[in-house]
Write a protein that holds these residues in place. Structure first.
Motif, short mmCIF file in Angstrom:
data_model
loop_
_atom_site.label_atom_id
_atom_site.label_comp_id
_atom_site.label_asym_id
_atom_site.label_seq_id
_atom_site.Cartn_x
_atom_site.Cartn_y
_atom_site.Cartn_z
N ALA A 18 108.73 6.89 38.35
CA ALA A 18 108.40 8.31 38.24
C ALA A 18 107.17 8.60 39.10
N ASN A 21 104.35 13.18 36.05
CA ASN A 21 104.82 13.49 34.69
C ASN A 21 105.94 14.52 34.72
N PHE A 22 106.81 14.43 33.73
CA PHE A 22 107.84 15.45 33.58
C PHE A 22 108.11 15.64 32.09
N THR A 23 108.15 16.89 31.66
CA THR A 23 108.47 17.19 30.27
C THR A 23 109.87 17.77 30.23
N GLN A 29 117.37 16.01 28.22
CA GLN A 29 116.49 15.64 29.33
C GLN A 29 115.42 14.66 28.83
N SER A 31 111.70 12.91 28.94
CA SER A 31 110.32 13.17 29.35
C SER A 31 109.74 11.84 29.82
N VAL A 60 117.27 13.41 34.31
CA VAL A 60 115.94 13.47 34.92
C VAL A 60 116.07 14.18 36.27
N TYR A 64 111.67 13.89 41.12
CA TYR A 64 110.48 13.31 40.51
C TYR A 64 110.47 11.78 40.62
N GLU A 304 102.64 25.53 38.89
CA GLU A 304 103.49 24.35 38.69
C GLU A 304 104.74 24.70 37.90
N GLU A 305 104.58 25.57 36.93
CA GLU A 305 105.73 25.94 36.11
C GLU A 305 105.55 27.37 35.63
N ARG A 380 110.04 25.83 38.75
CA ARG A 380 109.29 24.57 38.66
C ARG A 380 108.97 24.10 40.08
N ASN A 382 108.08 21.82 43.12
CA ASN A 382 108.35 20.41 43.41
C ASN A 382 107.02 19.66 43.47
#
Ligand code: SAH
Length: 418
Positions: A18, A21-23, A29, A31, A60, A64, A304-305, A380, A382
Motif C-alpha cells: 500500500a 492509507n485508505f479507508t 472494501q 481499509s 481495494v 493505491y 483529498e476527499e 477522491r 489520487n
C-alpha cells in the motif's frame, strides 16, 4: 464498481504494498495503511482489485498499490504533478485559444472586473495562472488597480509580457514567469483572481496552488475571485450516447453482437465522458449542488476527499442512463449591495469549453415521475498522481408508485483519469 460479483480466487495472488492509507467504505472494501502488504487475487477492473489483508478479503483501489521495492527506494513517480506535460500544454496556443474563444467564461471575468471597477481602484491584484494575461489586462484597462501581479508558470509568460506592453499596461501589470508556489512579492495582495476550474470543477487540482497562494499572499480581509464554487449534479438520460456505444451491438447488419456488450461497457462507460453537452430535456430532475466550496475556508487537505449528498425527485418518466455533472462559480461583489457575478457551466446557460461531464451507469434504469433518486458523490484525489481523482457515485432509486415498492441501489467508481 459492481459490488454484487464474487470473484474466483486466483491460484497465485500477487504481492503489493500500500502506497498510503485508505479507508474503505461499505462492507466490501478493505481499509489499510501505507506500507501494508496486500495479496491481490483478482484485477477485476483497472480501478478495483480483489485483495487480501491479514486474512480478510475485499476490494481495494488499484491506484493505491505499488509493487514492493527495497527499503529506502522512492515508490512515488518522478513527477506526480506531471508539470512538464501540464505546463508544456499551456505553453502552446491550443488551450489558450479554446479558453479565450469561450465567451461565457471570459466575459464572466470581464464582467467581474467591470462591475467592481470603482472598488478596484488602488488595489493590488494577483492573477494566478494568467495565461495570455487576459484577466490582468481587463483589470488594468477597466479599473485602476495600483498593481497587478500576473503569475504564469508556462512559457506562455514570455509572450504575456509582450502582450502587456503591446496593450500599454506595463506600468501596472508585472508578469512573473514562475509557479505561484515559488513567487516572491514585496507586498500582500487585496484581490486574488484566478481561472483554476477544471472538469468536474477539481480535475487537474490547480485549486491547490490557489489555496497556497491565498494563505501566503492574500492580506487579511482580502478578496478571492471566484469566492465560492459548486459541483452540480443531475440524473439524466443519454439516449443517443447509449445507442451509439451500447445498443449498437444488439443487431448490427442483422447479426447478434451482444457478447461484445460487456467489453463496450468496460471501454466506453468506465471513465466519465468529458465534453458531453446535455440537453435541458435530458435532465430527469432539478439539478442540485452536491458539493459546495468556500474559497476562503477551503483547505488543501480537504481536497483529498470531497463528499456530497444528492436528493432528486424525478420530474418525468424516462430512462436513467447516468448522472451529469458541471459546476458554477460565484464572484462576490466589492461594491456595497452589489450582486455577485455567476459563471454557470450547466445546460441552461451558454455552453462553455468545459461542457459537462457524463457518468454512465452500467445498466439503464426506467424511472417514473415522483421516483426518488438519492445518494452521494465522493471525489477522491489520487494519492500519487496529484492532478487526478476518482469519482464514486452511490445511488438509491425508490419507486413508490408501483404495486410493490421497489428500490434499486448501485455504486460505481469512475477514474479521472487515474
Ligand atoms: N487566466 C488565463 C489562463 C487560465 S488557464 C485565462 O483566463 O485565459 C490556467 C493557467 O494557469 C495556465 O496557463 C497554467 O499554465 C497556469 N498555472 C496553473 N497552475 C499554476 C501555478 N501553480 N503557477 C503558475 N501558473 C499556473
Amino acid at each position: 464498481m459492481q459490488s454484487d460479483k464474487e470473484y474466483e480466487d486466483d491460484a497465485s495472488p500477487e504481492e503489493y504494498v500500500a502506497l498510503c492509507n485508505f479507508t474503505g467504505s461499505g462492507t466490501d472494501q478493505l481499509s489499510f495503511s501505507g506500507g501494508d502488504s496486500l495479496r491481490v487475487h483478482a484485477k477485476n477492473s483497472a480501478e478495483w482489485w480483489w485483495a487480501e489483508l491479514h486474512g480478510v478479503k475485499g476490494y481495494v483501489p488499484a491506484s493505491y498499490l505499488g509493487h514492493g521495492v527495497p527499503e529506502g527506494d522512492d515508490t512515488s513517480p518522478e513527477d506526480p504533478w506531471q508539470d512538464e506535460e501540464y505546463f508544456g500544454s499551456y505553453g502552446t496556443l491550443r488551450l489558450h485559444l479554446e479558453m479565450l474563444s469561450d465567451k461565457s467564461r471570459t466575459e464572466a471575468y470581464r464582467q467581474v472586473i467591470l462591475s467592481n471597477s470603482a472598488s478596484l481602484r488602488n488595489k493590488v491584484v494577483m492573477d494566478l495562472g494568467c495565461g495570455t494575461g487576459v484577466i490582468s489586462l481587463f483589470c488594468a484597462q477597466l479599473a485602476q488597480p495600483s498593481a497587478v501581479y500576473a503569475v504564469e508558470a508556462s512559457s506562455m509568460a514570455e509572450y504575456t509580457r509582450q502582450l502587456v506592453k503591446q496593450n500599454g499596461c506595463e506600468e501596472v501589470v508585472t508578469v512573473h514567469q514562475a509557479r505561484a508556489e515559488e513567487i516572491q512579492l514585496s507586498e500582500q495582495v487585496d484581490v486574488l483572481v484566478s481561472e483554476w476550474m477544471g472538469n468536474c470543477l477539481l480535475f487537474e487540482f490547480m485549486v491547490e496552488s490557489v489555496l497556497l497562494a491565498r494563505d501566503r499572499w492574500l492580506r487579511e480581509g482580502g478578496v478571492m475571485w471566484p469566492s465560492s464554487a459548486a459541483l452540480v449534479l443531475v440524473p439524466c438520460q443519454a439516449d443517443s450516447y447509449y445507442a451509439e456505444k451500447m445498443a449498437f451491438w444488439e443487431r448490427p447488419y442483422g447479426l447478434d453482437f451482444t457478447p461484445l456488450q460487456p467489453l463496450a461497457q468496460q471501454e466506453f462507460f468506465t471513465k466519465p465522458k468529458f465534453s458531453h453537452l446535455i440537453q435541458p430535456d435530458d435532465c430527469l430532475a432539478t439539478p442540485c449542488d452536491a458539493i459546495c466550496l468556500d474559497m476562503y475556508t477551503l483547505q488543501v487537505k480537504d481536497l483529498e476527499e470531497m463528499k456530497g449528498q444528492f436528493h432528486f425527485c424525478v420530474a418525468k418518466p424516462g430512462v436513467l442512463h447516468g448522472f451529469t455533472a458541471w459546476f458554477t462559480v460565484h464572484f462576490q461583489s466589492l461594491e456595497r449591495g452589489g450582486a455577485p457575478v455567476e459563471l454557470n457551466t450547466g445546460p441552461n446557460s451558454e455552453p462553455t469549453h468545459w461542457k459537462q461531464t457524463l457518468f454512465m451507469l452500467d445498466r439503464p434504469v426506467s424511472v417514473q415521475t415522483g421516483d426518488l433518486v438519492g445518494g452521494s458523490i465522493v471525489l477522491r484525489r489520487n494519492p500519487i498522481w496529484r492532478r487526478h481523482m476518482t469519482v464514486t457515485l452511490h445511488w438509491t432509486i425508490n419507486n413508490s408508485k408501483e404495486e410493490q415498492d421497489s428500490c434499486q441501489v448501485g455504486t460505481k467508481t469512475f477514474p479521472m483519469w487515474r
